[in-house]
Design a protein around this motif. Structure first.
Motif, PDB file in Angstrom:
ATOM      1  N   ARG A 359       0.831  -1.210   0.000  1.00  0.00           N
ATOM      2  CA  ARG A 359       0.000   0.000   0.000  1.00  0.00           C
ATOM      3  C   ARG A 359       0.863   1.257   0.000  1.00  0.00           C
ATOM      4  NH1 ARG A 359      -1.760   2.707   4.645  1.00  0.00           N
ATOM      5  NH2 ARG A 359      -1.520   0.815   5.936  1.00  0.00           N
ATOM      6  N   VAL A 389      -8.740  -3.467   3.599  1.00  0.00           N
ATOM      7  CA  VAL A 389      -9.608  -2.291   3.462  1.00  0.00           C
ATOM      8  C   VAL A 389      -8.779  -1.055   3.114  1.00  0.00           C
ATOM      9  CG1 VAL A 389     -11.106  -0.698   4.715  1.00  0.00           C
ATOM     10  CG2 VAL A 389     -11.442  -3.159   4.948  1.00  0.00           C
ATOM     11  N   GLN A 392      -7.358  -1.306  -0.458  1.00  0.00           N
ATOM     12  CA  GLN A 392      -8.378  -1.139  -1.505  1.00  0.00           C
ATOM     13  C   GLN A 392      -8.747   0.331  -1.684  1.00  0.00           C
ATOM     14  OE1 GLN A 392     -11.814  -0.252  -0.988  1.00  0.00           O
ATOM     15  NE2 GLN A 392     -12.326  -0.469  -3.170  1.00  0.00           N
ATOM     16  N   LYS A 393      -8.660   1.116  -0.620  1.00  0.00           N
ATOM     17  CA  LYS A 393      -8.985   2.534  -0.726  1.00  0.00           C
ATOM     18  C   LYS A 393      -7.943   3.306  -1.528  1.00  0.00           C
ATOM     19  CE  LYS A 393     -11.646   2.892   3.578  1.00  0.00           C
ATOM     20  NZ  LYS A 393     -11.710   3.481   4.949  1.00  0.00           N
ATOM     21  N   LYS A 394      -6.749   2.740  -1.628  1.00  0.00           N
ATOM     22  CA  LYS A 394      -5.648   3.470  -2.253  1.00  0.00           C
ATOM     23  C   LYS A 394      -5.328   2.990  -3.661  1.00  0.00           C
ATOM     24  CE  LYS A 394      -1.167   5.436  -1.111  1.00  0.00           C
ATOM     25  NZ  LYS A 394      -0.114   5.556  -0.085  1.00  0.00           N
ATOM     26  N   ASP A 417     -11.845  -5.137  -4.691  1.00  0.00           N
ATOM     27  CA  ASP A 417     -12.679  -4.526  -5.737  1.00  0.00           C
ATOM     28  C   ASP A 417     -13.408  -5.592  -6.535  1.00  0.00           C
ATOM     29  OD1 ASP A 417     -11.933  -1.639  -5.543  1.00  0.00           O
ATOM     30  OD2 ASP A 417      -9.939  -2.426  -5.970  1.00  0.00           O
TER      31      ASP A 417
END
Length: 612
Positions: A359, A389, A392-394, A417
């Motif tokens: 990440r 989590v 996935q946001k990044k 996703d």
């Protein structure tokens, strides 16, 4: 006296150092021989070559933690298992390699592959056939899984006295209640009332399948069987219901029966295989034999720009100097608490650290997590879930499910996703349980061992194998089990964009096949690691300008020492992996019981064997 003590200690230290040094020298020697052995095979593929898929290697999801675990005493060499991405990449590459004229499926090796991996291999061979090159299969005896792979061939040959197994799919469980009763061991199970399908605990409490477990496993077996039958019927141009009936009646076993049923094309000895090569225009070499290369050999020959990145804790940025990185990471094995690497186990804290590293790495543009896990510790699963989590946001995050991604394995997958599953993947099993053993009577009656304690309160000793669970302890465990089940179902609802009521309808600890999971909305598509990599690159808008890397475990201290010493004398072996760009462009544990379950578990039904 002091002299002899010092002398003895000195000699003991000398002996220890000598033994360690001797062992290191032996390992270095074996490694050197292994390196020589790896250099003997041809470095380039000769013209008029046939790619032979013999499953001599174990085809696995993830690279092994230690190469020392892959030592073959018969050849005195270290060998690296053939990972699924290696195998598929080799097959995809062979389709465009002018020196490869066809594929021979000749499953006479001692290796293995799980059902989902065979499904993905078969799909890759089917894509290979689109190149116009031939695929032929020969075997002395076809097991059902062997035949499932071989049935994709243009021409299937069986030895005259050989056999073909065709009987269907079943699941076998082991039950230990009778054993536990014999040794006077008591088991207490904790699971939410809604988790009636969470059958792993039944290993300890029953002597046979419960009605709920039989219901779910028969449904899974039928959907997996339907997929196999559909593939075979399509490849062999047969009626699906007819070949189902052949299995139900055990009508096929002997070679002539297989021929009459249309499951094979020819009864013949191995020379029939070579006659087929000649018919397809394959010329023999100077030794009057055919040029053949195994899948493992070929995958090592075509190594190019896909490398492995050893994970190092604390290295938070720039894991590679290359830009536009698609990282492939593995969750392969039972999920457990801890911060280390070990084959067949996924340590939650360590996997979370790997996800965090990807990440924070500026060059990593997308991540594919390959999950092949029956689940495990609820706590470790939640630790991994949090990092999924955040990742996935990044950046794009795609999950590829292997043979199993159930319970904790599904828990860690839901933030992605997009989730791909194979049709034969075992997934879902959304539920939790706790198991506590009371061996007080066993120890006292059979061994004469007793325990007693004094403390600040009756609860100060905590839970022990040598004492029954108190009422207050039972309440606390039940509270924790119910809380984690609520958390698990809430995570699924959020990650899958489903209502909580919809999740509860498909939860209850029930395991589903990949086909069923797609219908229920638990996964997004049927596909394998190839599709997952292609989609992750597409979601990151990388086009064709990206590099694929595997995140792999770091070498152990002993391996680092031996490698550093070996590098002084021998050229280091390449860590390069086969190129996967061509494939992307085309497609844009242990089930043995244990007494030391710790904490609340997210693990799938405890199946000992999938009989395929």
């Amino acid at each position: 006296m002091n002299f002899w003590k010092t002398y003895g200690a000195t000699m003991a230290a000398f002996a220890t150092i000598s033994v360690i040094g001797f062992v290191i020298l032996i390992i270095m020697g074996i490694k050197f021989l292994s390196m020589l052995n790896l250099e003997i095979p041809q470095q380039v593929v000769k013209p008029q070559t046939v790619l032979c898929i013999d499953l001599a290697e174990n085809i696995v999801d993830a690279p092994r933690v230690s190469t020392f675990g892959e030592f073959d005493a018969t050849t005195m060499t270290f060998s690296e298992p053939l990972t699924l991405v290696h195998a598929i990449s080799a097959i995809e590459h062979a389709a465009t390699d002018s020196n490869i004229k066809g594929i021979c499926i000749k499953i006479d090796g001692m290796g293995s592959a799980n059902v989902a991996n065979i499904e993905e291999l078969r799909a890759a061979i089917k894509r290979f056939k689109a190149s116009g090159k031939f695929v032929v299969a020969y075997d002395d005896n076809y097991t059902q899984s062997d035949y499932y792979l071989a049935s994709v061939a243009d021409h299937v040959i069986l030895q005259p006295e050989g056999s073909l197994e065709w009987r269907g799919v079943s699941f076998t469980s082991i039950y230990l209640k009778g054993l536990l009763d014999k040794i006077d061991a008591k088991v207490e199970v904790f699971r939410p009332d809604d988790c009636k399908y969470k059958s792993a605990v039944e290993t300890f409490t029953r002597s046979s399948m419960s009605q709920e477990d039989r219901e779910q496993m028969e449904a899974v077996a039928n959907t997996i069987w339907d997929g196999i039958v559909e593939d075979v019927a399509l490849s062999r141009n047969l009626d699906a219901e007819h070949i189902k009936q052949l299995a139900a009646n055990l009508d096929v076993s002997l070679a002539n029966e297989a021929l009459d049923a249309g499951l094979i094309d020819e009864i013949g000895y191995e020379d029939a295989l070579y006659d087929y090569f000649k018919k397809r225009g394959i010329a023999t070499n100077a030794m009057n034999s055919f040029n053949m290369v195994t899948l493992g050999e070929y995958s090592s020959i075509i190594h190019a720009n896909w490398s492995r990145i050893p994970f190092k804790a604390g290295s938070d940025v720039h894991v590679t100097p290359n830009e536009n990185l698609v990282a492939v990471l593995y969750a392969d094995g039972e999920i457990v608490d801890g911060n280390m690497f070990m084959d067949n186990y996924v340590y939650g804290t360590m996997l979370a650290a790997q996800l965090r590293q990807l990440r924070l790495d500026g060059n990593t543009k997308a991540v594919v997590l390959r999950v092949n896990s029956p689940g495990g510790s609820a706590l470790a699963s939640d630790v991994v879930w949090r990092e999924m989590v955040l990742l996935q946001k990044k950046k794009p995050l795609v999950v590829s499910m292997g043979g199993a991604a159930a319970s904790g394995g599904y828990y860690i997958s839901v933030p992605a996703d997009f989730i791909y599953a194979d049709r034969s993947t075992l997934t879902g099993s959304i539920g939790v349980f706790g198991v506590m053993f009371n061996l007080q009577t066993t120890l006292q009656k059979h061994l004469g061992v007793t325990f007693d304690a004094a403390g600040t309160s009756p609860e100060a000793s905590g839970i022990s194998l040598a004492a029954p669970i108190s009422k207050r302890q039972r309440e606390q465990i039940n509270k924790g089990v119910n809380q984690i089940y609520n958390t698990f179902t809430s995570h699924v609802a959020e990650g899958r964009n489903m209502s909580l009521d919809s999740v509860l309808e498909v939860a209850e600890g029930r395991v589903w096949s990949g086909t069923q999971a797609l219908e229920l909305g638990l996964v997004d598509g049927i596909g394998g690691i190839t599709e997952a990599i292609a989609l992750s690159a597409d979601l990151a808008d990388l086009g064709n300008n990206f590099t694929i890397y595997e995140m792999c475990p770091p070498p152990t201290p002993l391996e680092e020492l031996i490698d550093s010493i070996s590098s002084l004398f021998f050229a280091p072996s390449a860590m390069a992996m086969p190129s996967y760009k061509e494939a992307v462009n085309k497609l844009i544990k242990d089930n043995l019981f244990i007494f030391n379950y710790r904490g609340i578990q997210c693990i799938m039904p405890n199946k000992v064997e999938i009989n395929l």
